[in-house]
Design an enzyme around this catalytic site. Sequence first.
Site, PDB file in Angstrom:
ATOM      1  N   CYS A  13      36.714  21.943  35.800  1.00 38.90           N
ATOM      2  CA  CYS A  13      36.887  21.602  37.210  1.00 38.90           C
ATOM      3  C   CYS A  13      38.276  22.025  37.661  1.00 38.90           C
ATOM      4  CB  CYS A  13      36.681  20.110  37.449  1.00 38.90           C
ATOM      5  SG  CYS A  13      37.953  19.077  36.700  1.00 38.90           S
ATOM      6  N   CYS A  16      41.359  20.718  35.821  1.00 38.86           N
ATOM      7  CA  CYS A  16      41.727  21.413  34.582  1.00 38.86           C
ATOM      8  C   CYS A  16      42.660  22.583  34.897  1.00 38.86           C
ATOM      9  CB  CYS A  16      40.477  21.928  33.871  1.00 38.86           C
ATOM     10  SG  CYS A  16      39.301  20.657  33.363  1.00 38.86           S
ATOM     11  N   ASP A 431      49.547  55.962  61.261  1.00 37.41           N
ATOM     12  CA  ASP A 431      50.216  57.243  61.060  1.00 37.41           C
ATOM     13  C   ASP A 431      49.258  58.348  61.503  1.00 37.41           C
ATOM     14  OD1 ASP A 431      52.049  59.188  59.955  1.00 37.41           O
ATOM     15  OD2 ASP A 431      50.620  59.396  58.311  1.00 37.41           O
TER      16      ASP A 431
END
Length: 740
Positions: A13, A16, A431
């Site tokens: 989970c 952890c 550009d």
Amino acid sequence: MSSTDLVIGGMTCASCATRIERKLNRLDGVTATVNLATETAQVSFPDALTVADLIAVVERTGYTAALPARRGASTSTSTSTAATGDAAAGAAPGANADATPLRRRLLVSLALAAPVVLLAMVPALQFRGWQWVSLALATPVATWGAWPFYRAAAINARHGAATMDTLVSLGVSAAYLWSLYALFFAGAGAGHATYLEVAAAITALILLGRHLEARAKRTAGAALRALLDLGAKQATVLRDGAEISVPIEALLVGDEFVVRPGGKIAADGSVIAGSSAVDTSMLTGEPVPVEVGQGDAVTGGCVNVGGRLVVRATRVGADTQLAQFAHLVTRAQAGKAPVQRLADRVSAVFVPVVLAIATATLVGWLATGHPADTAFTAAVAVLIIACPCAMGLATPTAILVGTGRGAQLGIVIKGPEVLESTRRVDTVVLDKTGTITTGKMTLTDVTVAPGVSETELLQLAAAVESASEHPIGAAITVGARTRLTSSAAFGGSLTDFSAYPGLGVSGVVDGHAVLAGNRTWLTDDWSLAIPPTLAERADQAERNGQTSTFVAWDGQVRGVLVVADTIKPTSRAAIARLRAMGLHPVLLTGDNERAARAVAAAVGIDDVIAGVLPSGKLDAIKRLQAKNRTVAMVGDGVNDAAALAQADLGLAMGTGTDAAIEAADLTLVSGDLRAVPDAIALSRRTLTTIKANLCWAFAYNVAALPLAASGLLNPMIAAAAMAFSSVFVVSNSLRLRSFK
């Protein structure tokens, strides 16, 4: 400083992941990010530490850690120990490894739990002593089936931590132990309800949820795993005149290798013999094969769909474009978006808070005179419903799928923090050369004087220009070769060649004294008159920002050749899409105002900033930002790198320089400007998915906890709802796979 990726095992989970991340970050000089969905950790660490030190910290925290399995050539750990994506490229390596045992545990638990639930819920099925049959069936489920929960909870308890497994194991063991008490010490359940069906059903449902979750995560990472698997496994190398098949790992820079029709190109390289069509769709997403010939660059992993090619390797192993792009995607998948930080902070304290709520629920029901059975049921429901899996999966699964889908479309998202930037962008600066235009000079028009044939003009002009190294000369040579009907008609015998820098070239071709150059050179230095029709055509071309080259021989100007950096066919459509998304396009170029305005008008851009140096591009971005605009910059050259880095969102054309790609946040592999709106739309869609997932996860827990505490939620329903919540979040993320 060094960096590495680690494959983490044992996480269940978000709590952890947060614990491991916190422990690693406590080390001096260490910066770590732990991702639950990919089960990986990205760690930067000082030279005073080693990878073994990092692994030891993770193991002391109660989890496993290892370097990922490698593909291709090794690279320096100072940049990354997972340069090609490796095991972290897919979702949840640990889940992949544990898929078969998890599936076996799930099937056995489901088979045993189903009759237990039916006996408890359907009175017509109950017979004398049915409780003892339920006990026999439920015991393997509540012990062996739930063993992964108990084991993980015990490991975390030894380190003073509580996670999802703590909640599940407490709920299952409480239901099972209460049932044992009721059966053995209260007359086989007389006066006390048993909860064997709760213990069995909770275990089976949560195992089912983890199984579905693991499958969904494997699917989420399928796009990048497929990309990594596209690389060739063998190469046919030319050595001492013979063709030798070698493993791809044995291929070296400078080796010449053969690519037969239908074969994969073994590494990045340059074609030294042969011509063919190459399918580049695995990198660019474009289905149309690209024609290549001698001198053209080719990318490893692409498929040769035409003739036989001989290629000289320029980049191999982890240095190839495929490996580098896969590595960028992998790093993005393992990172965290800023929006994830809130979920992490909540998850870190969520489990202890839930334990407190469950205890308060039990005490509260008992204190108000309710039966122990009622209090116990409500407390167990609180433990089960509150598991924070959905919160931990909300962000990483969406990033996993979104970046994988981007890789399929030729869009490489460098990091999850990019997603936040795309949401705010309102101005797109582009550009000109290599971005809106092809970046290559092309012969666009041929105009001849009266009485002169176009074929003769092209033959003589190409013959003299073929000896020039100037880009305009090369464009005329290539254009003439394309326009002339046969190779025999191309060029002629050239002698006495001379180049005049910035002016033109001269030479003798088949007895004709040929000049090719600009107007001033021919009129002032050679005293030649320009016919009015040719002068008018040159004036028109120059007004459009194009370049004119006059061609003369035997003392007379015979024609004019117009050369231009042509606009990409898709640029106008791309600008229209940007406008439709509410974005304001701006053309930023070092070219002159007239040429810039001509290109801008052709593609539908009104705002033009022209005649700027590379440092001027950086200043232009800063000026726009000073006006409270959030700016995305699209470029491809070294001169764009600073502006790309300064912009709120940098997008580099994959056909451009490494400096531009390194400075950008997103890389558009194909070089097609239409990928710009695609990239922004995909990033925004991914961010929207993350927010929807988090809203669901938070709303689910906020709404469900009071229901459970008030006794309105059966523990079995709570278990099913918890499993559904996690699967819903992952499934919602998987919808990104359909992005077009």
